[in-house]
Write an enzyme that holds these catalytic residues in place. Structure first.
Site, mmCIF file in Angstrom:
data_model
loop_
_atom_site.group_PDB
_atom_site.id
_atom_site.type_symbol
_atom_site.label_atom_id
_atom_site.label_comp_id
_atom_site.label_asym_id
_atom_site.label_seq_id
_atom_site.Cartn_x
_atom_site.Cartn_y
_atom_site.Cartn_z
ATOM 1 N N HIS A 114 -30.623 -16.298 -22.547
ATOM 2 C CA HIS A 114 -31.995 -16.801 -22.388
ATOM 3 C C HIS A 114 -32.840 -15.678 -21.787
ATOM 4 O O HIS A 114 -32.379 -14.933 -20.911
ATOM 5 C CB HIS A 114 -32.031 -18.038 -21.484
ATOM 6 C CG HIS A 114 -31.751 -19.312 -22.224
ATOM 7 N ND1 HIS A 114 -31.301 -20.455 -21.598
ATOM 8 C CD2 HIS A 114 -31.892 -19.636 -23.545
ATOM 9 C CE1 HIS A 114 -31.165 -21.430 -22.512
ATOM 10 N NE2 HIS A 114 -31.503 -20.953 -23.682
ATOM 11 N N ASP A 160 -35.150 -15.404 -19.624
ATOM 12 C CA ASP A 160 -35.400 -15.256 -18.180
ATOM 13 C C ASP A 160 -34.201 -14.619 -17.464
ATOM 14 O O ASP A 160 -34.267 -14.352 -16.258
ATOM 15 C CB ASP A 160 -35.789 -16.589 -17.521
ATOM 16 C CG ASP A 160 -34.762 -17.694 -17.679
ATOM 17 O OD1 ASP A 160 -34.177 -17.794 -18.774
ATOM 18 O OD2 ASP A 160 -34.544 -18.461 -16.724
HETATM 19 ZN ZN LIG Z 1 -30.928 -20.625 -19.390
HETATM 20 ZN ZN LIG Z 2 -32.694 -19.611 -16.553
#
Ligand SMILES: [Zn+2]
Ligand SMILES: [Zn+2]
Length: 302
Positions: free
Chosen positions: A64, A66
């Protein structure tokens, strides 16, 4: 050996309220280990006057954005800093392909080697074992393949008690024998390693668990560790939504810390809906008293 953890980013998906996405720097002796690399991580290194060049290993929990969007910038800045030392990147299957496609599309020409180690996020195993520490991956439950990491410092060699050396007038050959766990014959009986040796330092342990739904069974894997970082994206009134989204509540993080009998819990990765993280800390404190929020720029000694 000293071990410490510096928080560089601990917000969830959106950078918000002055908080950055996930990144931490774990220092074990001479090893500088970056854990996750959200967008802006290299700026956080600059802000807190940390050395990017000293990073020897980068552990990515999942793909992901982030947790990984800071990685291309971090790695290509090292080219501009003329790095020649190899770097090891550990992450779920797909990280190598992702990074190589970015490098190809952006014509990045590396001055140093990158060794990728891809993890099986379904099962736990030792994925790194060097002279100073071992790392085990921790299978987590998230929207995409994701694992945490358990870092364990290795015990250092035992030392001879100074008073024993003086009492028996031990010579270097006898000292080596004792350090090799052998008994030695003295005029009045034998001297055992148990009597003569002691460990100066207790090896430290640290587990990073983000992102994940609540997994009560994790407590067995991380039993009695010194420090646990566990995500706490929501308060308990969002328990159902947390599970649906592959996340945990502050209560669940605290329950895990309690069940695992860890010494200290750091919570992080709050949803951007929480401008103030104190309610998350308060909720965790109701179950586990040694809880702190993983504020950026803070360093925790293990
Ligand atoms: Zn995640
Ligand atoms: Zn995250």
């Amino acid at each position: 050996m000293n071990a410490s953890l510096t928080i560089l980013g601990s917000n969830s998906a959106l950078p918000a309220h002055g908080r950055h996405p996930s990144a931490q720097l774990l220092i074990i002796g001479k090893n500088h280990i970056l854990i996750d690399c959200g967008e802006g991580t290299q700026f956080q290194f600059n802000k807190y006057r940390l050395s990017k060049m000293k990073v020897s290993h980068i552990f990515i929990s999942h793909l992901h954005g982030d947790h990984v969007f800071g990685l291309p910038g971090f790695l290509t800045s090292l080219i501009l800093l003329s790095r020649t030392e190899p770097i090891i990147i550990i992450g779920p299957v797909g990280i190598k392909r992702m990074m190589e496609q970015i490098f190809e599309a952006t014509s990045a020409h590396f001055t140093y080697e990158i060794d990728f180690i891809e993890t099986d996020t379904e099962k736990s195993s030792i994925i790194l074992d060097n002279e100073n520490f071992t790392v085990e991956n921790i299978p987590l439950k998230h929207k995409i393949p994701c694992n945490g990491y358990l870092f364990r410092e290795k015990p250092r060699q035992k030392n001879i008690r100074p008073e024993i050396i003086e009492k028996y007038g031990l010579n270097p050959v006898q000292i080596i024998s004792l350090k090799n766990n052998e008994k030695i014959q003295m005029d009045k009986g034998e001297l055992t390693p148990e009597e003569a040796l002691y460990i100066k330092h207790t090896p430290k342990s640290y587990a990073y668990c983000s992102d994940t739904s609540y997994l009560p069974g994790l407590s067995e894997l991380i039993q009695d560790i010194d420090l646990l970082y566990h995500e706490a994206t929501y308060l308990k009134d969002f328990t159902i939504k947390a599970a649906e989204r592959g996340h945990s509540t502050a209560s669940q993080a605290a329950q895990l810390a309690k069940d695992a009998n860890v010494k200290k819990l750091l919570i992080g990765h709050p949803s951007s809906k929480y401008a103030d993280v104190q309610p998350l800390v308060d909720e965790s404190l109701e179950i586990f008293s040694n809880t702190e929020f993983a504020f950026e720029g803070k360093t925790f000694e293990l």
